[in-house]
Design a protein around this motif. Structure first.
Motif, PDB file in Angstrom:
ATOM      1  N   MET A  22       0.860  -1.177   0.000  1.00 40.57           N
ATOM      2  CA  MET A  22       0.000   0.000   0.000  1.00 40.57           C
ATOM      3  C   MET A  22       0.897   1.227   0.000  1.00 40.57           C
ATOM      4  O   MET A  22       1.772   1.358   0.856  1.00 40.57           O
ATOM      5  N   ASN A  23       0.688   2.097  -0.967  1.00 42.82           N
ATOM      6  CA  ASN A  23       1.479   3.325  -1.047  1.00 42.82           C
ATOM      7  C   ASN A  23       0.810   4.390  -0.178  1.00 42.82           C
ATOM      8  O   ASN A  23      -0.196   4.967  -0.553  1.00 42.82           O
ATOM      9  N   ARG A  24       1.387   4.641   0.972  1.00 44.81           N
ATOM     10  CA  ARG A  24       0.834   5.614   1.902  1.00 44.81           C
ATOM     11  C   ARG A  24       1.497   6.984   1.767  1.00 44.81           C
ATOM     12  O   ARG A  24       1.325   7.838   2.628  1.00 44.81           O
ATOM     13  N   THR A  25       2.237   7.187   0.688  1.00 45.98           N
ATOM     14  CA  THR A  25       2.885   8.472   0.459  1.00 45.98           C
ATOM     15  C   THR A  25       2.023   9.322  -0.468  1.00 45.98           C
ATOM     16  O   THR A  25       0.988   8.876  -0.958  1.00 45.98           O
ATOM     17  N   ASN A  26       2.494  10.531  -0.733  1.00 44.00           N
ATOM     18  CA  ASN A  26       1.778  11.450  -1.619  1.00 44.00           C
ATOM     19  C   ASN A  26       2.318  11.435  -3.046  1.00 44.00           C
ATOM     20  O   ASN A  26       1.964  12.295  -3.849  1.00 44.00           O
ATOM     21  N   GLY A  51       7.959  -7.400  -7.320  1.00 43.88           N
ATOM     22  CA  GLY A  51       7.799  -5.958  -7.251  1.00 43.88           C
ATOM     23  C   GLY A  51       6.467  -5.477  -7.775  1.00 43.88           C
ATOM     24  O   GLY A  51       5.756  -6.192  -8.482  1.00 43.88           O
ATOM     25  N   SER A  52       6.150  -4.256  -7.368  1.00 42.99           N
ATOM     26  CA  SER A  52       4.999  -3.525  -7.896  1.00 42.99           C
ATOM     27  C   SER A  52       5.516  -2.171  -8.332  1.00 42.99           C
ATOM     28  O   SER A  52       6.117  -1.451  -7.533  1.00 42.99           O
ATOM     29  N   ARG A  53       5.285  -1.838  -9.593  1.00 44.12           N
ATOM     30  CA  ARG A  53       5.822  -0.595 -10.147  1.00 44.12           C
ATOM     31  C   ARG A  53       4.739   0.462 -10.248  1.00 44.12           C
ATOM     32  O   ARG A  53       3.581   0.169 -10.530  1.00 44.12           O
ATOM     33  N   ASP A  54       5.165   1.688 -10.029  1.00 46.44           N
ATOM     34  CA  ASP A  54       4.318   2.861 -10.255  1.00 46.44           C
ATOM     35  C   ASP A  54       2.971   2.777  -9.540  1.00 46.44           C
ATOM     36  O   ASP A  54       1.914   2.974 -10.138  1.00 46.44           O
ATOM     37  N   VAL A  55       3.019   2.506  -8.242  1.00 51.12           N
ATOM     38  CA  VAL A  55       1.810   2.460  -7.430  1.00 51.12           C
ATOM     39  C   VAL A  55       1.458   3.904  -7.042  1.00 51.12           C
ATOM     40  O   VAL A  55       2.263   4.609  -6.444  1.00 51.12           O
ATOM     41  N   GLY A  56       0.272   4.335  -7.391  1.00 49.74           N
ATOM     42  CA  GLY A  56      -0.148   5.703  -7.142  1.00 49.74           C
ATOM     43  C   GLY A  56      -0.360   5.994  -5.666  1.00 49.74           C
ATOM     44  O   GLY A  56      -0.524   5.088  -4.847  1.00 49.74           O
ATOM     45  N   GLN A  81      12.577  -8.565   3.448  1.00 52.59           N
ATOM     46  CA  GLN A  81      13.103  -7.241   3.116  1.00 52.59           C
ATOM     47  C   GLN A  81      12.151  -6.572   2.125  1.00 52.59           C
ATOM     48  O   GLN A  81      11.565  -7.232   1.273  1.00 52.59           O
ATOM     49  N   ALA A  82      12.005  -5.266   2.284  1.00 53.05           N
ATOM     50  CA  ALA A  82      11.169  -4.503   1.353  1.00 53.05           C
ATOM     51  C   ALA A  82      11.821  -3.149   1.131  1.00 53.05           C
ATOM     52  O   ALA A  82      12.433  -2.577   2.044  1.00 53.05           O
ATOM     53  N   GLN A  83      11.688  -2.648  -0.086  1.00 55.64           N
ATOM     54  CA  GLN A  83      12.287  -1.359  -0.437  1.00 55.64           C
ATOM     55  C   GLN A  83      11.327  -0.567  -1.315  1.00 55.64           C
ATOM     56  O   GLN A  83      10.824  -1.082  -2.311  1.00 55.64           O
ATOM     57  N   ARG A  84      11.092   0.673  -0.925  1.00 54.37           N
ATOM     58  CA  ARG A  84      10.319   1.584  -1.766  1.00 54.37           C
ATOM     59  C   ARG A  84      11.318   2.402  -2.561  1.00 54.37           C
ATOM     60  O   ARG A  84      12.333   2.851  -2.044  1.00 54.37           O
ATOM     61  N   TYR A  85      11.054   2.618  -3.840  1.00 56.12           N
ATOM     62  CA  TYR A  85      11.951   3.430  -4.667  1.00 56.12           C
ATOM     63  C   TYR A  85      11.184   4.240  -5.667  1.00 56.12           C
ATOM     64  O   TYR A  85       9.993   4.072  -5.833  1.00 56.12           O
TER      65      TYR A  85
END
Length: 85
Positions: A22-26, A51-56, A81-85
């Motif tokens: 879940m992308n909890r960023t803006n 991976g999941s790419r370009d999650v809004g 391990q998890a990484q947001r980029y």
């Protein structure tokens, strides 16, 4: 992030799990997640990265982690391990 087991009849007979982020960023983000598959004694049998790419912003993305190793055993998937980029 959630990890949900996937039945073998839906995964082609192999151990698999659905990884949901879940992308909890803006801002739009992509995610890489390393999943290990553990045998009943807790030993790692295999690992994979999905991976999941370009999650809004506010959206979720999912991917399926699977292992062809030891398909007759009931392996447990674990996020290591998890990484947001």
């Amino acid at each position: 992030m959630t990890l949900t087991g996937l039945s073998k009849d839906r995964s082609g007979g192999v151990n698999a799990a659905v990884v949901t982020v879940m992308n909890r960023t803006n801002a739009t983000a992509s995610y890489a997640v390393k999943v290990e598959f553990l045998d009943p004694s807790g030993h790692s049998v295999d690992s994979t990265v999905v991976g999941s790419r370009d999650v809004g912003p506010g959206a979720s993305g999912s991917a399926i982690a699977y292992t062809p190793k030891d398909p007759d055993a009931a392996l447990v998937a674990k996020v290591v391990q998890a990484q947001r980029y």
